[in-house]
Design a protein around this motif. Structure first.
Motif, PDB file in Angstrom:
ATOM      1  N   LEU A  42       0.804  -1.224   0.000  1.00 52.97           N
ATOM      2  CA  LEU A  42       0.000   0.000   0.000  1.00 52.97           C
ATOM      3  C   LEU A  42       0.834   1.270   0.000  1.00 52.97           C
ATOM      4  N   ARG A  43       2.029   1.182   0.603  1.00 48.64           N
ATOM      5  CA  ARG A  43       2.873   2.378   0.701  1.00 48.64           C
ATOM      6  C   ARG A  43       4.338   1.991   0.541  1.00 48.64           C
ATOM      7  N   ALA A  44       5.092   2.911  -0.046  1.00 51.14           N
ATOM      8  CA  ALA A  44       6.552   2.842  -0.028  1.00 51.14           C
ATOM      9  C   ALA A  44       7.018   4.135   0.640  1.00 51.14           C
ATOM     10  N   GLY A 373       5.274  13.640   7.973  1.00 51.88           N
ATOM     11  CA  GLY A 373       6.148  14.008   6.867  1.00 51.88           C
ATOM     12  C   GLY A 373       7.509  13.331   6.956  1.00 51.88           C
ATOM     13  N   GLU A 374       8.038  13.269   8.178  1.00 52.77           N
ATOM     14  CA  GLU A 374       9.363  12.685   8.372  1.00 52.77           C
ATOM     15  C   GLU A 374       9.336  11.159   8.298  1.00 52.77           C
ATOM     16  N   MET A 375       8.379  10.541   8.989  1.00 56.37           N
ATOM     17  CA  MET A 375       8.362   9.078   9.091  1.00 56.37           C
ATOM     18  C   MET A 375       7.728   8.390   7.877  1.00 56.37           C
ATOM     19  N   LEU A 376       6.649   8.975   7.350  1.00 53.30           N
ATOM     20  CA  LEU A 376       5.900   8.317   6.272  1.00 53.30           C
ATOM     21  C   LEU A 376       5.923   9.108   4.971  1.00 53.30           C
ATOM     22  N   ASP A 377       6.678  10.209   4.951  1.00 53.95           N
ATOM     23  CA  ASP A 377       6.786  11.036   3.745  1.00 53.95           C
ATOM     24  C   ASP A 377       5.394  11.388   3.205  1.00 53.95           C
TER      25      ASP A 377
END
Length: 446
Positions: A42-44, A373-377
């Motif tokens: 689901l996410r990168a 923003g920092e952990m999961l962009d």
């Protein structure tokens, strides 16, 4: 035959954008869900740069400089932000052609390091039939060629196996969501033989015992007990067309068993304690399951793990905060009340799945946005942050020195009561024998 990964279409563009960065390599995590038939990504999420690497002029040039500890720390932080059903299921590297040769070795090392780090934190054990393969994705920044392989993390000598990487639009738009509220009231005694300052270890031991209760609980899905092997969506109409973007939410109630053992008899234990930790409150839990004929077993397992993870993660966060504010070696042991961080949820664009995080009462929305923003962009709007619950508390209660005599008296009294209970049968038998003898004597005398 290798595993197949169905990947959210937006991830392709995200990885393509990362490959255009003027850096020799970029590392990151793959987030998704495993099932017996297929896996879903689901996410990168790219690895956040360290403070000293935030300047564009500083950029490591070889894969030997990959910071393994930094990447595993990032994976641990990200895993806290995942609801039930989602996990870190792989690692990716985007590298220049010159570094491609060493990419697979670096990926293999990272996959096992990340899994080892995540396993240490878990309060639950994986099942035997659980998928243990993790993805290693290698992308050439020049040719954009994608190579996906898997490693079995349960086998340290595992060799790479080929896997398919297939993009799909609206992959998680109609996943099934399960939600529940669990009332927590956990009493954890602090034995006088254990150091007072080691509150975190004692709390973890108490949570381990509590997690076994959750594992043995009965789960009612929409008011019904369902067989583990039945389809979760059995009897429900399949969503079609535009309705697929809506979430299918199942309400779950958790029934905890009062007796933890199979035997109706239990043994009383008297222990001298220096205090106790009490966790109280109502925690909101949520899990997501794919919509490809999911089984009840998958859904219940995902929710169980979210219940266990969310309380364990909050306690970890609280103790980390206490260490930062009060130091790692707090000498005095006084009664304290602490508020556990609240849980919040944030949506993923184009998906029915929501990510999770925790906030203390004094944290502003800006800090949460910065963390995402920092952990999961991921860019998060303040209005998209949904606080899920009220405050939950931790009460740390010491026993003061002037109560030692009372404690000893209570211990002696408790021991006497236990001995009396153990010998009660003998006492009653003796009384009956004496009464029978007196009755017989009087009867024959008459």
């Amino acid at each position: 035959m290798g595993r197949t990964y169905f990947v959210e279409e937006a991830i392709g563009q995200y990885l393509s954008d990362l490959s255009t960065k003027s850096k020799p390599y970029v590392t990151g995590l793959l987030i998704g869900q495993c099932s017996q038939q297929r896996d879903y990504v689901l996410r990168a999420v790219r690895t956040p740069p360290k403070e000293e690497q935030k300047g564009d002029s500083i950029s490591p040039s070889t894969l030997a400089s990959v910071d393994e500890e930094w990447i595993t720390t990032h994976a641990s932080q990200v895993s806290r932000m995942l609801p039930g059903g989602l996990l870190v299921l792989g690692v990716f590297i985007i590298a220049t052609p010159e570094l491609s040769k060493d990419s697979q070795n670096a990926l293999r090392k990272l996959i096992f390091s990340v899994e080892k780090s995540l396993t240490k934190r878990r309060l639950w054990k994986p099942t035997e039939e659980e998928v243990s393969d993790r993805a290693a994705l290698q992308i050439c920044s020049a040719t954009k060629k994608v190579v996906c392989r898997t490693y079995d993390v349960h086998d340290p000598k595992s060799s790479a196996k080929p896997a398919d990487w297939k993009y799909q639009s609206a992959l998680s738009a109609s996943w099934v969501a399960l939600g529940c509220t669990v009332n927590v009231n956990i009493h954890i005694p602090l034995l006088s033989t254990s150091p007072n300052h080691d509150l975190e270890k004692n709390t973890r031991n108490g949570l381990n015992r509590w997690s076994k209760q959750i594992e043995d609980s009965v789960f009612l899905i929409n008011g019904q007990v369902k067989d583990d092997d039945t389809e979760l969506l059995e009897g429900q109409k399949k969503l079609r067309g535009n309705a697929q973007s809506s979430t299918q939410l199942s309400d779950v109630r958790v029934l905890t068993q009062l007796s933890q053992g199979s035997s109706p008899r239990s043994t009383a234990t008297v222990q001298v304690c220096s205090g106790s930790i009490n966790l109280r409150g109502a925690v909101k839990c949520r899990a997501y399951v794919h919509n490809n004929k999911p089984r009840v077993r998958e859904a219940v397992q995902a929710l169980k793990r979210d219940i266990i993870n969310t309380l364990g993660d909050r306690c970890e966060i609280l103790f980390e905060d206490l260490i930062i504010n009060e130091g790692p070696h707090k000498k005095n042991f006084e009664r304290e009340y602490h508020v556990l961080p609240q849980r919040l949820f944030v949506p993923i664009a184009g998906s029915s799945v929501m990510l999770s995080d925790y906030k203390f009462g004094d944290e502003a929305a800006g800090e949460i946005q910065e963390r995402f923003g920092e952990m999961l962009d991921q860019t998060v709007q303040a209005e998209d942050i949904h606080i899920a619950e009220e405050f939950n508390t931790v009460d740390i209660c010491p026993i003061t020195d002037n109560t030692d005599d009372t404690q000893q008296k209570q211990l002696t009294k408790a021991s006497l009561l236990l001995k009396l209970q153990q010998n009660m049968g003998v006492v009653i038998a003796a009384a009956v024998a004496v009464f029978a003898s007196i009755f017989s004597f009087n009867y024959f005398s008459d």
